[in-house]
Structures are given as C-alpha cells and as structure tokens.
Design a protein around this motif. Sequence first.
Motif, short mmCIF file in Angstrom:
data_model
loop_
_atom_site.label_atom_id
_atom_site.label_comp_id
_atom_site.label_asym_id
_atom_site.label_seq_id
_atom_site.Cartn_x
_atom_site.Cartn_y
_atom_site.Cartn_z
N ILE A 8 0.87 -1.18 0.00
CA ILE A 8 0.00 0.00 0.00
C ILE A 8 0.90 1.23 0.00
CG2 ILE A 8 -1.76 1.31 1.27
CD1 ILE A 8 -2.76 -1.42 0.22
N LEU A 9 0.62 2.17 -0.90
CA LEU A 9 1.36 3.43 -0.93
C LEU A 9 0.59 4.48 -0.16
CD1 LEU A 9 3.75 5.12 -1.99
CD2 LEU A 9 2.33 5.68 -3.97
N VAL A 10 1.28 5.18 0.73
CA VAL A 10 0.72 6.30 1.47
C VAL A 10 1.38 7.55 0.90
CG1 VAL A 10 0.34 7.34 3.73
CG2 VAL A 10 0.45 4.85 3.52
N ALA A 11 0.58 8.40 0.26
CA ALA A 11 1.12 9.58 -0.43
C ALA A 11 0.36 10.83 0.00
CB ALA A 11 1.01 9.38 -1.94
N GLY A 12 0.89 11.97 -0.36
CA GLY A 12 0.23 13.24 -0.06
C GLY A 12 1.25 14.35 0.10
N PRO A 13 0.77 15.57 0.18
CA PRO A 13 1.67 16.71 0.37
C PRO A 13 2.45 16.63 1.68
CG PRO A 13 -0.51 17.45 -0.30
CD PRO A 13 -0.62 15.99 0.03
N SER A 14 3.51 17.37 1.75
CA SER A 14 4.31 17.45 2.97
C SER A 14 3.45 17.95 4.12
CB SER A 14 5.48 18.42 2.73
OG SER A 14 6.34 18.43 3.84
N GLY A 15 3.57 17.29 5.27
CA GLY A 15 2.83 17.70 6.46
C GLY A 15 1.42 17.15 6.55
N ALA A 16 1.06 16.24 5.66
CA ALA A 16 -0.30 15.68 5.67
C ALA A 16 -0.51 14.62 6.73
CB ALA A 16 -0.66 15.12 4.30
N GLY A 17 0.56 14.04 7.26
CA GLY A 17 0.43 13.01 8.29
C GLY A 17 0.78 11.61 7.84
N LYS A 18 1.50 11.48 6.74
CA LYS A 18 1.84 10.17 6.19
C LYS A 18 2.70 9.35 7.16
CE LYS A 18 3.70 12.16 2.67
NZ LYS A 18 3.43 13.57 3.01
N THR A 19 3.77 9.94 7.65
CA THR A 19 4.65 9.24 8.60
C THR A 19 3.88 8.87 9.85
OG1 THR A 19 6.60 10.40 7.74
CG2 THR A 19 6.77 9.44 9.94
N THR A 20 3.08 9.79 10.35
CA THR A 20 2.29 9.53 11.56
C THR A 20 1.33 8.37 11.35
OG1 THR A 20 2.46 11.85 12.19
CG2 THR A 20 0.70 10.57 13.24
N LEU A 21 0.64 8.33 10.21
CA LEU A 21 -0.29 7.24 9.91
C LEU A 21 0.43 5.91 9.89
CD1 LEU A 21 -3.33 6.67 8.86
CD2 LEU A 21 -2.15 6.31 6.70
N ILE A 22 1.59 5.86 9.24
CA ILE A 22 2.35 4.60 9.17
C ILE A 22 2.82 4.19 10.56
CG2 ILE A 22 4.47 3.54 8.26
CD1 ILE A 22 3.95 5.17 5.67
N GLN A 23 3.27 5.13 11.37
CA GLN A 23 3.69 4.82 12.74
C GLN A 23 2.52 4.28 13.56
OE1 GLN A 23 5.36 8.63 13.78
NE2 GLN A 23 7.43 7.98 13.26
N THR A 24 1.34 4.82 13.33
CA THR A 24 0.15 4.39 14.05
C THR A 24 -0.25 2.97 13.66
OG1 THR A 24 -0.64 6.66 14.26
CG2 THR A 24 -2.28 4.93 14.49
#
Length: 169
Positions: A8-24
């Motif tokens: 699954i690719l998690v994409a989006g603009p900078s600051g959208a919460g991608k890293t946070t979502l993956i950590q969660t």
Amino acid sequence: MNETAIKILVAGPSGAGKTTLIQTLSQSPVVNTDVPCSTANRSTTVAMDFGQLQLDQYAIHLFGAPGQERFDFTWEILLDGALGVLLLVSGKDATHFPQARRIYDYLLSRNPVPLVLGITHQDHPNCWEGKEVASYLDLDPAAAVPINATSLESAANLLARLFDCVERA
C-alpha cells in the motif's frame, strides 16, 4: 504459514500526516528517512517510510512517499506493485490541495489502482470537509474519509475503506 504480501502506498503533500499514519498502523518499528525541515518546526521525509502489519495470512507493507516535489522521482518507484493508495491531505490548509491534485494525477496516470482520500488534522477549527476536498480532486465524496492519523481506530478505518475499494475493483 503461507502469507501474502500486500503493498500500500501512502502519499500526499508534505505535512499531511503520512509518517504519523504509518507509525500508528505499523506493528513493527518504522523505517523512516525523516530529516529536520528548514521551513517548519517539524521533520520531512526525504526518501520513504516503511511499516508493516499482519492481518491473518496477509503481510501489509505500508510505503510512505515523500510529499515535497523535489523528491517526486521516488513516487513511481514506490507505487510499483502497490495494490492501492492512501492519499492524505491536511484539511486545515487549502494551499496544499493543488499539490494533492498533482500527486493524485501523477500516481493514477502511472498505475490506476484504487485510492482512498484521508483528510487529516480534523481537530483544527474550520477544517475542510471530506466532500469539499474530494470535489476539488474530482473524486467521489464517498472516497474521502476524515481521519486522525494518531488514532489506531481511525487509521485502521481508512485502511479498511481502501480494502473495500480494492474488493469492488
């Protein structure tokens, strides 16, 4: 046990919460390439994030793409083999919508896989609603999900919505 890997690719603009979502969502330590951001009081991903979780016989591999345009050369590489895309966009700042549209157009022109839009930062006043952001991106409003990237329940709901779309495709 015979397991199937799902990318699954998690994409989006900078600051959208991608890293946070993956950590969660990740059940393993997250590999990230975050560095301090010179323009904000936070960090930014420069190559990718990677996390994984196990659901029955499925190993879900979450790949987070960098949001800054200067790293867009990684997007196609990270998209290769993906079953679907979670596109995150901050609902607190409409100035990020054009970048979300650019990412959306780029990814789906390369690999038209199911996509679900996650609208983050729902705790901010005057946050844009999912249907408004979906309209901007010419997406079905049903594909837009307001989420809290720090909440396991919210993040899992977004992932479940993507799997529903994959099942219908």
